[in-house]
Design a protein around this motif. Structure first.
Motif, PDB file in Angstrom:
ATOM      1  N   GLY A 187       2.934  14.633  26.932  1.00  0.00           N
ATOM      2  CA  GLY A 187       2.577  13.229  27.197  1.00  0.00           C
ATOM      3  C   GLY A 187       2.154  12.501  25.933  1.00  0.00           C
ATOM      4  O   GLY A 187       1.154  11.781  25.930  1.00  0.00           O
ATOM      5  N   LEU A 236      -1.241   5.472  20.316  1.00  0.00           N
ATOM      6  CA  LEU A 236      -1.682   4.080  20.419  1.00  0.00           C
ATOM      7  C   LEU A 236      -1.617   3.406  19.048  1.00  0.00           C
ATOM      8  O   LEU A 236      -2.151   3.940  18.067  1.00  0.00           O
ATOM      9  N   GLU A 269     -13.347  13.802  22.684  1.00  0.00           N
ATOM     10  CA  GLU A 269     -12.052  13.143  22.815  1.00  0.00           C
ATOM     11  C   GLU A 269     -11.022  14.160  23.291  1.00  0.00           C
ATOM     12  O   GLU A 269     -10.933  15.263  22.749  1.00  0.00           O
ATOM     13  N   GLY A 290      -4.061  13.462  19.191  1.00  0.00           N
ATOM     14  CA  GLY A 290      -2.756  13.099  18.596  1.00  0.00           C
ATOM     15  C   GLY A 290      -2.820  13.249  17.083  1.00  0.00           C
ATOM     16  O   GLY A 290      -3.160  14.314  16.563  1.00  0.00           O
ATOM     17  N   GLU A 294      -7.244  19.240  21.091  1.00  0.00           N
ATOM     18  CA  GLU A 294      -5.800  18.965  21.032  1.00  0.00           C
ATOM     19  C   GLU A 294      -5.014  20.244  21.294  1.00  0.00           C
ATOM     20  O   GLU A 294      -5.227  21.262  20.639  1.00  0.00           O
ATOM     21  N   LEU A 299      -0.039  19.457  15.525  1.00  0.00           N
ATOM     22  CA  LEU A 299      -0.840  18.287  15.132  1.00  0.00           C
ATOM     23  C   LEU A 299      -2.070  18.674  14.300  1.00  0.00           C
ATOM     24  O   LEU A 299      -2.678  17.820  13.661  1.00  0.00           O
ATOM     25  N   GLN A 328      -7.094  23.587  21.556  1.00  0.00           N
ATOM     26  CA  GLN A 328      -7.178  24.228  22.879  1.00  0.00           C
ATOM     27  C   GLN A 328      -6.615  23.319  23.961  1.00  0.00           C
ATOM     28  O   GLN A 328      -6.450  22.107  23.751  1.00  0.00           O
TER      29      GLN A 328
HETATM   30  N1  SAM Z   1      -5.256   9.979  21.072  1.00  0.00           N
HETATM   31  C1  SAM Z   1      -3.927   9.754  20.545  1.00  0.00           C
HETATM   32  C2  SAM Z   1      -3.638   8.274  20.513  1.00  0.00           C
HETATM   33  O1  SAM Z   1      -4.339   7.535  21.181  1.00  0.00           O
HETATM   34  O2  SAM Z   1      -2.725   7.857  19.828  1.00  0.00           O
HETATM   35  C3  SAM Z   1      -2.866  10.502  21.354  1.00  0.00           C
HETATM   36  C4  SAM Z   1      -2.808  10.227  22.837  1.00  0.00           C
HETATM   37  S1  SAM Z   1      -1.433  10.973  23.660  1.00  0.00           S
HETATM   38  C5  SAM Z   1      -1.269   9.885  25.047  1.00  0.00           C
HETATM   39  C6  SAM Z   1      -2.092  12.420  24.463  1.00  0.00           C
HETATM   40  C7  SAM Z   1      -2.504  13.553  23.557  1.00  0.00           C
HETATM   41  O3  SAM Z   1      -3.011  14.624  24.370  1.00  0.00           O
HETATM   42  C8  SAM Z   1      -1.377  14.161  22.735  1.00  0.00           C
HETATM   43  O4  SAM Z   1      -1.815  14.330  21.419  1.00  0.00           O
HETATM   44  C9  SAM Z   1      -1.110  15.518  23.394  1.00  0.00           C
HETATM   45  O5  SAM Z   1      -0.587  16.489  22.513  1.00  0.00           O
HETATM   46  C10 SAM Z   1      -2.503  15.869  23.892  1.00  0.00           C
HETATM   47  N2  SAM Z   1      -2.533  16.812  25.041  1.00  0.00           N
HETATM   48  C11 SAM Z   1      -1.610  16.953  26.012  1.00  0.00           C
HETATM   49  N3  SAM Z   1      -1.987  17.907  26.901  1.00  0.00           N
HETATM   50  C12 SAM Z   1      -3.200  18.376  26.465  1.00  0.00           C
HETATM   51  C13 SAM Z   1      -4.097  19.381  26.945  1.00  0.00           C
HETATM   52  N4  SAM Z   1      -3.836  20.071  28.061  1.00  0.00           N
HETATM   53  N5  SAM Z   1      -5.222  19.603  26.242  1.00  0.00           N
HETATM   54  C14 SAM Z   1      -5.505  18.908  25.122  1.00  0.00           C
HETATM   55  N6  SAM Z   1      -4.691  17.952  24.616  1.00  0.00           N
HETATM   56  C15 SAM Z   1      -3.554  17.672  25.282  1.00  0.00           C
END
Ligand code: SAM
Length: 289
Positions: free
Chosen positions: A26, A30, A53, A57, A76, A81, A100
């Motif tokens: 996902g 942003l 947080e 990302g 993350e 990343l 994690q």
């Molecule tokens: N915070 C960043 C931004 O606002 O640009 C990225 C947001 S993006 C919608 C979601 C983030 O959650 C991605 O970096 C993705 O790899 C990470 N993610 C997805 N599944 C996850 C999980 N189960 N645990 C931790 N992070 C996860």
């Protein structure tokens, strides 16, 4: 480090690391400083705050959080990343990144170890494929989380806020409202992200209820009843609860409980408020013992 909220800076980082997006996680990053400021403001992040947080990302919102909070822990899942985050967050001393899966993190323990068990704030642009398990996991863990300010799919934000008798009202509305007060603080269009999601987004702030508010004697039973009622939305509550696996309340039992509450035996689950679900589950629970 340049402000990653600006699209050109995010693109430069993505190119530098030849990063390819993983749909399964996902990943929609942003890129709008005004939206980022709005999130920080809505979450009321201040110098005394410890912030968790979810899914940093490349560290865009993390930068903003580090500027405003005392301490940030960012979880993350994508190991690709991690070296990028080491680079983009290198100017900040008040952040730690954990590689994690957030669904496997013991939040209560993390808060105890990192913040002496004192209440924290959660701020995130959530991966939409696991919005509900993340939010429900935070609530059900009973960990001291003061507020959750998150970007979610617009429809999900609407469901969280919905009340009885509306089309969006369902198990998620009731679960969220049991634990917190939900408020949509911003609508965010797809062009604020790289890549653009197919759906609209919204920032919602969930403020944990301090008072107990509505209290069910057996929360687990109440949420089973709620889920059963909405699984079979077009059925009456009496039939829905009679057919539900694992519950199997007799029709007579449910009718009697509804009569005690002054409700029609033909009522559907979608017409009941959270308070009424709590009373119903208390009445049915008593009869079960
Ligand atoms: N915070 C960043 C931004 O606002 O640009 C990225 C947001 S993006 C919608 C979601 C983030 O959650 C991605 O970096 C993705 O790899 C990470 N993610 C997805 N599944 C996850 C999980 N189960 N645990 C931790 N992070 C996860």
């Amino acid at each position: 480090m340049a402000d990653l909220g600006k699209p050109q800076n995010t693109i430069a980082v993505l190119q530098k690391y030849n990063f390819s997006f993983q749909k399964k996680y996902g990943q929609n990053f942003l890129v709008d400083p005004r939206v980022l400021e709005k999130i920080i403001h809505a979450a009321q992040v201040g110098q005394e705050d410890f912030v968790l947080e979810v899914g940093p990302g490349i560290g865009t919102m993390t930068q903003y959080l580090c500027e405003h909070a005392r301490e940030v822990v960012a979880v993350e899942i994508d190991r690709k990343l991690i070296p990028i985050l080491e680079d983009t967050l290198s100017p900040y001393q008040n952040v730690e990144v954990l590689n994690q899966d957030i669904l496997k993190v013991d939040i209560g323990r993390l808060i105890k170890e990192r913040n002496q068990g004192k209440p924290i704030k959660v701020v995130a642009n959530l991966p939409y494929y696991i919005t509900t398990p993340i939010i429900m996991g935070l609530f059900e863990s009973r960990a001291p989380v003061e507020s959750i300010t998150v970007m979610v799919q617009k429809e999900v934000a609407e469901r969280m806020q919905a009340g009885p008798g509306t089309k969006d009202y369902g198990a998620l509305s009731l679960a969220v409202q049991y634990y917190a007060k939900p408020e949509v603080v911003a609508n965010v269009p797809p062009n604020c992200f790289i890549p653009r999601p197919k759906v609209g987004s919204a920032v919602v702030r969930l403020t944990r209820r301090k008072d107990k508010g509505i209290q069910a004697e057996d929360e687990k039973l109440m949420f089973c009843i709620i889920r059963a009622s909405f699984n079979q939305r077009r059925k009456t509550l009496v039939n829905g609860l009679n057919n539900a696996p694992g519950l199997a309340f007799g029709k007579g039992q449910v009718i009697e409980a509804l009569e005690t509450m002054g409700l029609s035996p033909n009522i559907r689950g979608e017409a009941l408020s959270l308070g009424q679900f709590a009373i119903l589950s208390n009445l049915l629970g008593q009869n079960r013992q």
